[in-house]
Write a protein that holds these residues in place. Sequence first.
Motif, PDB file in Angstrom:
ATOM      1  N   LYS A  35       0.837  -1.199   0.000  1.00 18.16           N
ATOM      2  CA  LYS A  35       0.000   0.000   0.000  1.00 18.16           C
ATOM      3  C   LYS A  35       0.876   1.254   0.000  1.00 18.16           C
ATOM      4  O   LYS A  35       0.591   2.217  -0.726  1.00 18.16           O
ATOM      5  N   ALA A  36       1.955   1.252   0.778  1.00 17.38           N
ATOM      6  CA  ALA A  36       2.871   2.392   0.795  1.00 17.38           C
ATOM      7  C   ALA A  36       3.476   2.614  -0.589  1.00 17.38           C
ATOM      8  O   ALA A  36       3.576   3.755  -1.059  1.00 17.38           O
ATOM      9  N   ILE A  39       0.903   4.165  -2.939  1.00 18.16           N
ATOM     10  CA  ILE A  39       0.725   5.598  -2.664  1.00 18.16           C
ATOM     11  C   ILE A  39       1.902   6.396  -3.220  1.00 18.16           C
ATOM     12  O   ILE A  39       1.720   7.441  -3.849  1.00 18.16           O
ATOM     13  N   THR A  44      -4.188   7.169  -4.515  1.00 17.86           N
ATOM     14  CA  THR A  44      -4.780   8.062  -3.519  1.00 17.86           C
ATOM     15  C   THR A  44      -4.700   7.432  -2.134  1.00 17.86           C
ATOM     16  O   THR A  44      -5.151   6.306  -1.952  1.00 17.86           O
ATOM     17  N   PRO A  45      -4.133   8.150  -1.163  1.00 18.40           N
ATOM     18  CA  PRO A  45      -4.111   7.625   0.211  1.00 18.40           C
ATOM     19  C   PRO A  45      -5.531   7.448   0.742  1.00 18.40           C
ATOM     20  O   PRO A  45      -6.411   8.237   0.436  1.00 18.40           O
ATOM     21  N   THR A  46      -5.749   6.407   1.515  1.00 18.54           N
ATOM     22  CA  THR A  46      -7.067   6.152   2.100  1.00 18.54           C
ATOM     23  C   THR A  46      -6.951   6.079   3.609  1.00 18.54           C
ATOM     24  O   THR A  46      -5.884   5.781   4.151  1.00 18.54           O
ATOM     25  N   GLN A  49      -4.036   7.358   5.796  1.00 15.49           N
ATOM     26  CA  GLN A  49      -2.716   6.736   5.804  1.00 15.49           C
ATOM     27  C   GLN A  49      -1.873   7.281   4.658  1.00 15.49           C
ATOM     28  O   GLN A  49      -2.349   7.427   3.539  1.00 15.49           O
ATOM     29  N   THR A  50      -0.623   7.571   4.948  1.00 15.31           N
ATOM     30  CA  THR A  50       0.331   7.981   3.930  1.00 15.31           C
ATOM     31  C   THR A  50       1.383   6.885   3.812  1.00 15.31           C
ATOM     32  O   THR A  50       1.449   5.987   4.663  1.00 15.31           O
ATOM     33  N   ALA A  51       2.207   6.984   2.785  1.00 22.18           N
ATOM     34  CA  ALA A  51       3.280   5.999   2.640  1.00 22.18           C
ATOM     35  C   ALA A  51       4.185   6.033   3.872  1.00 22.18           C
ATOM     36  O   ALA A  51       4.583   4.992   4.399  1.00 22.18           O
ATOM     37  N   SER A  53       3.407   7.016   6.987  1.00 28.21           N
ATOM     38  CA  SER A  53       2.749   6.464   8.184  1.00 28.21           C
ATOM     39  C   SER A  53       2.672   4.946   8.126  1.00 28.21           C
ATOM     40  O   SER A  53       2.802   4.273   9.149  1.00 28.21           O
ATOM     41  N   LEU A  54       2.490   4.386   6.934  1.00 25.08           N
ATOM     42  CA  LEU A  54       2.425   2.921   6.798  1.00 25.08           C
ATOM     43  C   LEU A  54       3.772   2.279   7.094  1.00 25.08           C
ATOM     44  O   LEU A  54       3.855   1.270   7.804  1.00 25.08           O
TER      45      LEU A  54
END
Length: 137
Positions: A35-36, A39, A44-46, A49-51, A53-54
């Motif tokens: 997911k990171a 992004i 689009t972050p969902t 969460q950002t890259a 933060s993940l």
Amino acid sequence: MGYRNNKFYCDSTSSSRNQNNDVPVFRYSDILLMKAEAILRGATPTQGQTALSLVNQLRAVRTTSPAWTSVTLDDLYKERCREMAWECWHRNDMIRFGKYEGTWGFKTDAQTFHRLMPIPASAIILNPKLKQNPGYN
């Protein structure tokens, strides 16, 4: 000879080959890193969460990994190398991150056709309509 992978230990209580320990195919850490990466590549972050933060969520589980203040695709590639060691994802990651054609270890061949594996001759004999992948003729 060589190092033993102790990432997933054998079941020492088993007296047969039917081990009572499963080896994960997909791990939650892999999902977070996927997911990171998505992004970072423009998705689009969902859920807020950002890259960053993940990746920091994953690093927080380890007591030896301090949080990052920024993350790039190259940082993420290196984190995948550490986190997914011995889990047979590295070749795929190298291709996806553009590192496979580089030189490393004893590998000096940079031909891009090696991203695909050759089709075994036995498969081509069984099905003559199969065409060998380019570069392996």
